[in-house]
Write a protein that holds these residues in place. Structure first.
Motif, short mmCIF file in Angstrom:
data_model
loop_
_atom_site.label_atom_id
_atom_site.label_comp_id
_atom_site.label_asym_id
_atom_site.label_seq_id
_atom_site.Cartn_x
_atom_site.Cartn_y
_atom_site.Cartn_z
N ARG A 42 25.89 -26.55 -18.44
CA ARG A 42 25.10 -27.62 -17.85
C ARG A 42 24.13 -28.23 -18.85
O ARG A 42 23.09 -28.81 -18.48
N GLU A 52 38.69 -30.40 -23.78
CA GLU A 52 38.36 -31.32 -22.69
C GLU A 52 38.15 -32.74 -23.21
O GLU A 52 38.53 -33.72 -22.55
N PRO A 71 26.48 -33.64 -19.84
CA PRO A 71 27.47 -34.15 -18.89
C PRO A 71 28.86 -34.13 -19.53
O PRO A 71 28.99 -34.14 -20.76
N THR A 72 29.89 -34.08 -18.71
CA THR A 72 31.25 -34.17 -19.25
C THR A 72 31.56 -35.63 -19.60
O THR A 72 31.00 -36.56 -19.01
N ARG A 79 27.81 -36.65 -12.27
CA ARG A 79 28.00 -35.57 -11.29
C ARG A 79 28.59 -34.30 -11.90
O ARG A 79 28.45 -33.22 -11.33
N GLU A 80 29.28 -34.43 -13.03
CA GLU A 80 29.94 -33.28 -13.64
C GLU A 80 29.26 -32.91 -14.96
O GLU A 80 28.94 -33.79 -15.77
N TYR A 81 29.06 -31.60 -15.16
CA TYR A 81 28.42 -31.11 -16.37
C TYR A 81 29.28 -30.01 -17.00
O TYR A 81 30.16 -29.44 -16.35
N THR A 82 28.99 -29.73 -18.26
CA THR A 82 29.68 -28.65 -18.96
C THR A 82 29.29 -27.31 -18.32
O THR A 82 28.30 -27.24 -17.58
N ASP A 91 34.16 -37.45 -19.13
CA ASP A 91 35.07 -38.25 -18.32
C ASP A 91 34.39 -39.45 -17.65
O ASP A 91 35.04 -40.46 -17.37
N GLN A 96 30.27 -34.19 -25.05
CA GLN A 96 30.70 -32.91 -24.49
C GLN A 96 30.92 -31.82 -25.54
O GLN A 96 30.76 -30.64 -25.25
#
Length: 343
Positions: free
Chosen positions: A43, A114, A46-47, A37-40, A49, A75
């Motif tokens: 984009r 990050e 993906p991150t 669901r989360e991207y750099t 996490d 990342q």
């Protein structure tokens, strides 16, 4: 020991699923099996996490037995933008840079920042599991920012530091190692002496003969024998065939399929769906709308009463990585119509 590999990478890219099977891994959780669901900010990746929960899942999937989990982060990868992307970066860059170069380094350094947070959160999660665990962190290449040997503290663009963390009091030990000796050294410290290559390298590590000509020649001959030769080391046998690799460690399942006539969709409710989940009706793929990890939708015109529904986790080239059980769809309107005709 159960081997699991986790990476926010495509399962088929560079034939990874096949390669990891040949390497002896039992499972491979590629990005197609993750609810990303989360991207750099760009984009492009993906991150990292999400790798925390995926790593914990892999460890929890095998109770009361040791695990070897190889997790690949992404990342910090490029490209690195020449235009300014970060409005309020946590880490500021200074120095005699051109603006485009400054923007690239600013982006890279903040992405690595990050990743550093991710490492802290990962070790905290592993600590909370209360199971003896050691983690080895290392990088396999530099950022694509034109670094040369004169830019490196070591004077070598092919050297990198590695870090170990453990939660059971294993003393810190510094060592200069070839990359291919890193895991042999780690398992040696843990008292694990298994594997033909590992035991050969561990013997040399103990005797402090790594890097010597006899050691390197012996390693070269042993590798050739196992990979391309007659396997004299195993008396001509192949004791380590490719594994029956399983994609992911959690089943994808359908709980219910029900129509929403007002919206024009039929909803598939279930578990562990991702953006790579595709609905198949009677063996044919239909247009699938991802809602979240427990809900997908398809057009109401794509299914009829009595049809068979399956959700497949898809990779590139129409590869099916994982499938749900079959589910028979019952249309309430069809049942009402049949009742009315009978009456």
């Amino acid at each position: 020991m159960i081997g699991g590999l986790i990476g926010i990478i495509s399962g088929n890219f560079y034939s990874r699923a096949n390669a990891f099977s040949m390497m002896g891994f039992d499972s491979f959780t590629s990005k197609e099996l993750m609810d990303i669901r989360e991207y750099t900010p760009l984009r492009s990746w993906p991150t990292d996490d999400i790798l925390i929960s995926e790593t914990i899942k892999a460890l929890d999937a095998t109770e009361h037995q040791p695990d070897f989990v190889y997790t690949i982060t992404v990342q910090g990868h490029g490209d690195y933008p020449k235009e300014k992307i970060l409005k309020n970066p946590e880490i500021l860059i200074s120095g005699p840079f051109e603006e485009e170069t400054r923007n690239q380094w600013e982006y890279y350094v903040n992405m690595i920042h990050e990743v550093d947070k991710f490492i802290g959160n990962l070790t905290a999660a592993l600590e909370a599991r209360d199971e003896n665990t050691i983690v080895v962190f290392f990088g396999d290449h530099l950022p694509s920012l034109g670094l040369e040997e004169t830019d490196m503290a070591t004077g070598d663009t092919f050297q990198t530091n590695y870090i170990t963390w453990n939660n059971f009091g294993l003393p810190k030990k510094d060592a200069d190692l070839a990359a291919y000796e890193l895991l042999a050294s780690t398992t040696n410290d843990l008292g694990i002496h298994e594997g033909t290559i590992f035991t050969y390298e561990q013997s040399a590590l103990d005797a402090k003969t790594t890097g010597s000509q006899p050691y390197l020649e012996g390693l070269n001959h042993l590798q050739y024998d196992l990979l391309y030769g007659d396997r004299f080391a195993y008396n001509g046998e192949d004791p380590y065939p490719a594994t029956d690799l399983v994609m992911g460690v959690e089943d994808t399942s359908i709980i219910s399929v029900w129509p929403s006539y007002f919206s024009g969709y039929v909803v598939v409710s279930g578990k562990n769906f991702t953006r790579w989940s595709k609905i198949y009706v009677n063996g044919e793929e239909v247009t699938t709308y991802y809602v979240n990890d427990s809900r997908l939708r398809m057009l109401v015109d794509d299914i009829e009463d009595g049809d068979t529904v399956v959700v497949n986790q898809m990779g590139s080239g129409n590869t099916v990585f994982r499938s749900t059980q079959e589910y028979i769809y019952h249309d309430p309107l069809a049942e009402n119509t049949e009742t009315a005709l009978t009456e």
